[in-house]
Design a protein around this motif. Sequence first.
Motif, PDB file in Angstrom:
ATOM      1  N   VAL A 149      -9.104   5.471  -1.743  1.00 16.16           N
ATOM      2  CA  VAL A 149     -10.050   4.575  -2.411  1.00 16.16           C
ATOM      3  C   VAL A 149     -11.206   4.234  -1.484  1.00 16.16           C
ATOM      4  CG1 VAL A 149     -10.338   2.304  -3.475  1.00 16.16           C
ATOM      5  CG2 VAL A 149      -8.290   3.660  -3.955  1.00 16.16           C
ATOM      6  N   ARG A 150     -10.918   4.006  -0.216  1.00 14.96           N
ATOM      7  CA  ARG A 150     -11.987   3.704   0.740  1.00 14.96           C
ATOM      8  C   ARG A 150     -12.981   4.862   0.815  1.00 14.96           C
ATOM      9  NH1 ARG A 150     -14.165  -0.562   2.090  1.00 14.96           N
ATOM     10  NH2 ARG A 150     -12.067  -1.416   1.868  1.00 14.96           N
ATOM     11  N   GLY A 151     -12.485   6.076   0.734  1.00 12.97           N
ATOM     12  CA  GLY A 151     -13.381   7.226   0.729  1.00 12.97           C
ATOM     13  C   GLY A 151     -14.296   7.237  -0.484  1.00 12.97           C
ATOM     14  N   ILE A 152     -13.766   6.818  -1.631  1.00  6.69           N
ATOM     15  CA  ILE A 152     -14.596   6.744  -2.841  1.00  6.69           C
ATOM     16  C   ILE A 152     -15.691   5.702  -2.649  1.00  6.69           C
ATOM     17  CG2 ILE A 152     -14.602   6.303  -5.319  1.00  6.69           C
ATOM     18  CD1 ILE A 152     -11.611   7.115  -5.326  1.00  6.69           C
ATOM     19  N   ILE A 153     -15.317   4.536  -2.131  1.00  3.89           N
ATOM     20  CA  ILE A 153     -16.308   3.479  -1.888  1.00  3.89           C
ATOM     21  C   ILE A 153     -17.421   3.991  -0.982  1.00  3.89           C
ATOM     22  CG2 ILE A 153     -16.676   1.211  -0.837  1.00  3.89           C
ATOM     23  CD1 ILE A 153     -13.763   0.524  -1.668  1.00  3.89           C
ATOM     24  N   ASP A 154     -17.039   4.718   0.057  1.00  6.60           N
ATOM     25  CA  ASP A 154     -18.021   5.210   1.023  1.00  6.60           C
ATOM     26  C   ASP A 154     -19.016   6.194   0.408  1.00  6.60           C
ATOM     27  OD1 ASP A 154     -16.774   3.692   2.959  1.00  6.60           O
ATOM     28  OD2 ASP A 154     -15.650   5.372   3.827  1.00  6.60           O
ATOM     29  N   HIS A 155     -18.619   6.849  -0.687  1.00  3.14           N
ATOM     30  CA  HIS A 155     -19.477   7.880  -1.284  1.00  3.14           C
ATOM     31  C   HIS A 155     -19.945   7.513  -2.688  1.00  3.14           C
ATOM     32  CE1 HIS A 155     -19.044  10.966   1.841  1.00  3.14           C
ATOM     33  NE2 HIS A 155     -17.791  10.540   1.972  1.00  3.14           N
ATOM     34  N   LEU A 156     -19.885   6.232  -3.041  1.00  4.14           N
ATOM     35  CA  LEU A 156     -20.300   5.825  -4.383  1.00  4.14           C
ATOM     36  C   LEU A 156     -21.770   6.111  -4.650  1.00  4.14           C
ATOM     37  CD1 LEU A 156     -18.690   2.433  -5.480  1.00  4.14           C
ATOM     38  CD2 LEU A 156     -18.503   4.677  -6.574  1.00  4.14           C
ATOM     39  N   ASP A 157     -22.591   6.046  -3.612  1.00  3.91           N
ATOM     40  CA  ASP A 157     -24.020   6.282  -3.835  1.00  3.91           C
ATOM     41  C   ASP A 157     -24.292   7.718  -4.268  1.00  3.91           C
ATOM     42  OD1 ASP A 157     -24.714   3.673  -3.314  1.00  3.91           O
ATOM     43  OD2 ASP A 157     -25.131   4.029  -1.192  1.00  3.91           O
ATOM     44  N   HIS A 158     -23.448   8.640  -3.846  1.00  4.35           N
ATOM     45  CA  HIS A 158     -23.587  10.028  -4.314  1.00  4.35           C
ATOM     46  C   HIS A 158     -23.386  10.093  -5.829  1.00  4.35           C
ATOM     47  CE1 HIS A 158     -23.038  14.409  -4.556  1.00  4.35           C
ATOM     48  NE2 HIS A 158     -21.959  14.152  -5.288  1.00  4.35           N
ATOM     49  N   ILE A 159     -22.394   9.359  -6.322  1.00  5.74           N
ATOM     50  CA  ILE A 159     -22.114   9.337  -7.757  1.00  5.74           C
ATOM     51  C   ILE A 159     -23.225   8.603  -8.497  1.00  5.74           C
ATOM     52  CG2 ILE A 159     -20.473   8.591  -9.521  1.00  5.74           C
ATOM     53  CD1 ILE A 159     -18.267   8.772  -7.379  1.00  5.74           C
ATOM     54  N   ALA A 160     -23.562   7.415  -8.008  1.00  9.14           N
ATOM     55  CA  ALA A 160     -24.593   6.616  -8.668  1.00  9.14           C
ATOM     56  C   ALA A 160     -25.934   7.341  -8.684  1.00  9.14           C
ATOM     57  CB  ALA A 160     -24.728   5.262  -7.974  1.00  9.14           C
ATOM     58  N   GLY A 161     -26.198   8.143  -7.652  1.00  9.64           N
ATOM     59  CA  GLY A 161     -27.455   8.863  -7.567  1.00  9.64           C
ATOM     60  C   GLY A 161     -27.685   9.844  -8.696  1.00  9.64           C
ATOM     61  N   LEU A 162     -26.599  10.290  -9.325  1.00 12.95           N
ATOM     62  CA  LEU A 162     -26.728  11.188 -10.467  1.00 12.95           C
ATOM     63  C   LEU A 162     -27.286  10.477 -11.692  1.00 12.95           C
ATOM     64  CD1 LEU A 162     -23.370  13.165 -10.248  1.00 12.95           C
ATOM     65  CD2 LEU A 162     -25.641  14.182 -10.118  1.00 12.95           C
ATOM     66  N   GLY A 163     -27.086   9.156 -11.743  1.00  7.03           N
ATOM     67  CA  GLY A 163     -27.499   8.398 -12.912  1.00  7.03           C
ATOM     68  C   GLY A 163     -26.401   8.199 -13.933  1.00  7.03           C
ATOM     69  N   VAL A 164     -25.141   8.494 -13.553  1.00  9.67           N
ATOM     70  CA  VAL A 164     -24.033   8.360 -14.506  1.00  9.67           C
ATOM     71  C   VAL A 164     -23.736   6.888 -14.759  1.00  9.67           C
ATOM     72  CG1 VAL A 164     -23.038  10.549 -13.762  1.00  9.67           C
ATOM     73  CG2 VAL A 164     -22.221   8.428 -12.739  1.00  9.67           C
ATOM     74  N   ALA A 193     -12.606  12.073  -0.918  1.00  9.26           N
ATOM     75  CA  ALA A 193     -13.029  11.756   0.451  1.00  9.26           C
ATOM     76  C   ALA A 193     -11.915  10.993   1.158  1.00  9.26           C
ATOM     77  CB  ALA A 193     -14.315  10.932   0.466  1.00  9.26           C
ATOM     78  N   ASP A 194     -11.580  11.424   2.358  1.00  6.63           N
ATOM     79  CA  ASP A 194     -10.502  10.830   3.157  1.00  6.63           C
ATOM     80  C   ASP A 194     -11.118   9.947   4.243  1.00  6.63           C
ATOM     81  OD1 ASP A 194      -8.263  10.250   4.667  1.00  6.63           O
ATOM     82  OD2 ASP A 194      -8.213  12.220   5.637  1.00  6.63           O
ATOM     83  N   SER A 195     -10.809   8.656   4.203  1.00  2.86           N
ATOM     84  CA  SER A 195     -11.419   7.725   5.160  1.00  2.86           C
ATOM     85  C   SER A 195     -10.588   7.502   6.414  1.00  2.86           C
ATOM     86  CB  SER A 195     -11.652   6.364   4.482  1.00  2.86           C
ATOM     87  OG  SER A 195     -10.417   5.705   4.224  1.00  2.86           O
ATOM     88  N   ASP A 196      -9.296   7.899   6.407  1.00  4.03           N
ATOM     89  CA  ASP A 196      -8.431   7.561   7.542  1.00  4.03           C
ATOM     90  C   ASP A 196      -7.835   8.771   8.253  1.00  4.03           C
ATOM     91  OD1 ASP A 196      -6.576   8.412   5.689  1.00  4.03           O
ATOM     92  OD2 ASP A 196      -5.622   6.448   5.409  1.00  4.03           O
ATOM     93  N   GLY A 197      -8.251   9.974   7.876  1.00  4.99           N
ATOM     94  CA  GLY A 197      -7.842  11.156   8.622  1.00  4.99           C
ATOM     95  C   GLY A 197      -6.451  11.669   8.355  1.00  4.99           C
ATOM     96  N   ASP A 198      -5.801  11.189   7.267  1.00  5.95           N
ATOM     97  CA  ASP A 198      -4.444  11.678   6.991  1.00  5.95           C
ATOM     98  C   ASP A 198      -4.440  12.931   6.126  1.00  5.95           C
ATOM     99  OD1 ASP A 198      -5.096  10.693   4.494  1.00  5.95           O
ATOM    100  OD2 ASP A 198      -3.342   9.375   4.308  1.00  5.95           O
ATOM    101  N   GLY A 199      -5.618  13.408   5.731  1.00  2.00           N
ATOM    102  CA  GLY A 199      -5.717  14.626   4.950  1.00  2.00           C
ATOM    103  C   GLY A 199      -5.751  14.422   3.449  1.00  2.00           C
ATOM    104  N   TYR A 200      -5.580  13.164   3.000  1.00  3.14           N
ATOM    105  CA  TYR A 200      -5.605  12.838   1.583  1.00  3.14           C
ATOM    106  C   TYR A 200      -6.772  11.906   1.296  1.00  3.14           C
ATOM    107  CZ  TYR A 200      -0.839  14.669   1.422  1.00  3.14           C
ATOM    108  OH  TYR A 200       0.269  15.485   1.511  1.00  3.14           O
ATOM    109  N   GLY A 201      -7.492  12.191   0.216  1.00  4.93           N
ATOM    110  CA  GLY A 201      -8.555  11.284  -0.193  1.00  4.93           C
ATOM    111  C   GLY A 201      -7.988   9.928  -0.553  1.00  4.93           C
TER     112      GLY A 201
END
Length: 563
Positions: A32-47, A22-30
Motif C-alpha cells: 500500500v505504501r508503494g501505491i501511495i508513493d506512485h499515486l501521482d502517476h495514476i492521477a496524472g492520467l486524469g482517471v 510498487a514495493d516500498s520496503d524491499g521484500d519483493g512484494y508491492g
Amino acid sequence: MNPSTPWWSSSVVYQVYPRSFADSDGDGYGDVRGIIDHLDHIAGLGVDVVWLSPIFASPQDDNGYDIADYQAIDPMFGTLADVDELTEAVHARGMKLVMDLVVNHTSDEHAWFVESRDPASPKRDWYVWRPARDGFEPGTPGAEPTNWGSFFGGSGWAFDEASGEYYLHLFSRKQPDLNWENPEVRQAVYAMMRWWIDRGVDGFRMDVINLISKTHPLADGAVNPGDPYSFEIERVANGPRLVEFLEEMNREVGITEKRLFTVGEMVACDLEHAREYTAREHDRLGMVFTFEHVSLDHAGGKLSPIPLHLPDLKKNLARWQEGLAEDGWNSLYFENHDQPRSVSRFGDDSPEHRVASAKALATVLHLHQGTPYVYQGQEIGMTNAGFTRIDQYRDIEAVGMHRQALEAGVPEEQVLAGLGAMGRDNARTPMPWTPEGGFTTGTPWLPLNATTASVNVADDVADPDGVYAHYRRLIALRRELEVVRMGAFELLLPEDEKLWVFTRTLGDERLLVVANMSSHAARVPLAELPSIEDAELLVASVHPGTDLQTLAPWDARVYRLRA
C-alpha cells in the motif's frame, strides 16, 4: 451531464494489482505504501477511480482472492492505517477508491470456515457441505456429491476427513464456497461492506458475483467425453436467486442511496443477463464485466489460442454497445489481472509496432460508450511476460494447467506456448518504473518482464508521443466531449479484416473513428464512410496527417465531422 446520470458513466478506472505495483520496503512484494508513493502517476492520467485488487489478510493461495479476514490487511501489503492514508490521498487528488469484494468464497483459513468444519457448529451451514454420493465410501474416487468441476481443474468438491463430508469449492480447494442461501451469511457480508464504506471506500468490484446463487438441489451436470467433471455453467452461474441477492445487497448496504460504484465480474453472462443486472430502473449493479470478447481467440481453453478474427471482436463489442445503449451500461476493457497483455494479444508487440498498436487499441476502446478500465502497465504499452519455463510462473491456475496437461500427454512445448500467450502471470509481472526495474530493492516475487529495459514508466512518460501521453489525451477527450460519453454507437465496415470504423453521435455532434488494426498499410474505402471534408482531427495514434486514403500500420484517428 444529465443530473440523473450516474457519476461513474463519465469516469475512467485504473486497476492496481498491489503485489506487482510498487514495493516500498524491499521484500519483493508491492504494498500500500508503494501505491501511495506512485499515486501521482495514476492521477496524472486524469482517471477518476482507483480499483485495488485484494489486499486483505490471506494465505495467498490465489494471490489474495482467498480471504482469511475481510477486515484486516495482509502484512505483505501494510496496515489498516496505511489503507486509511491511501484513501485520503486518493480523495485528495479528486479520485475515488474501489475495493475488491470476494464473497463467493473465502479462504479455508477464514474463522468462519474453521468453525464450519465442526458439524455441530452454528456456522456449519455457512458453507456448502454435502455427504458422499449414495452407495460410495466417503473419500473414495467417484464419491463426490456431484460431478462438478473446479475452474482451476479437478473436482469442485474436497473431502474433509474430520467431519466425513465434502465442501464445495468452485476454485481452489483452499477457497470454499459460501452458502448464500443462509441469510446469516448474507448479513455478515453486508455488515463487512458497510464497515469499509464507513472507512471511506467508494464502491466495490465484485469478484465472480454471479456464482453466489447456485441451482438447488445440487445435481450432476452433463460432461464431455473423456472428462469426468461437469462445467454445465447454468448450474453455478446466474442462479435463480441472484437478482434477489443483488437487490438485497443494494438495499442493505445503501449502494444506490450512497451513489457507490459497483461492477460485477460475471462468467457466462450474456447480453440478456447483463441488461437484467444493470437495468437503470432497478437497484442491482452499475455495470458488469463479461468475458465474451476475451474468449474469441482461444478454443477449448487458454492452452489453445487461435488467431483473432478482427470482425468477430468488432461485432461482439458493437452488439454490446447496441444492447446496453438504452438499458444498462458497458464496462470497457482489454486487460486486467486475469488477462494477457492486449498489445501482445490484439496488437503487435514487436519493437517496430508496439507503441502504435498500444495507442490504436486504446483509441478504439476509449471511443466506445461505457466506463473504460486501464490496467496498470497498459498505459505504457506493457507486453506479455516472455516466460519460457514453468518455474517462472507463480499463478495457481498456470501451474495446475501445466501439470494436468502433461499428465494428459500434451507436449510441454504446446503447454508453454499456450501459457505464454494466455497465462494470467503475463499481466502480473512487476511494474517497470525504470529501465533497471525500479519495482523493488529486493528480489521481485515474480520475474520482471523481459522487455523492462525498453518498456518502462520513466522512458514512456518522458516521451510526448508515448503511450502514456496518448492515454492522457483520450481520457481528456472523454471528459471534454459528451458525445464520447453518451453518444450513440454505429459500427461501419463490419467485415473489414484490417479497419475498425465506427461513429458516435449525440444531437448535431458526430465523431468518426477510423483505425487500421494491422501491421500493414490499409486502404480506406472513403466512398463508404461519412465525408471528412472540413472535419477536425481530434486524436491520431501515428501522425496528424489529413490524408485518409491510406492508413499507416496501427494508425487510429478520431475526427469531429462537420455538422
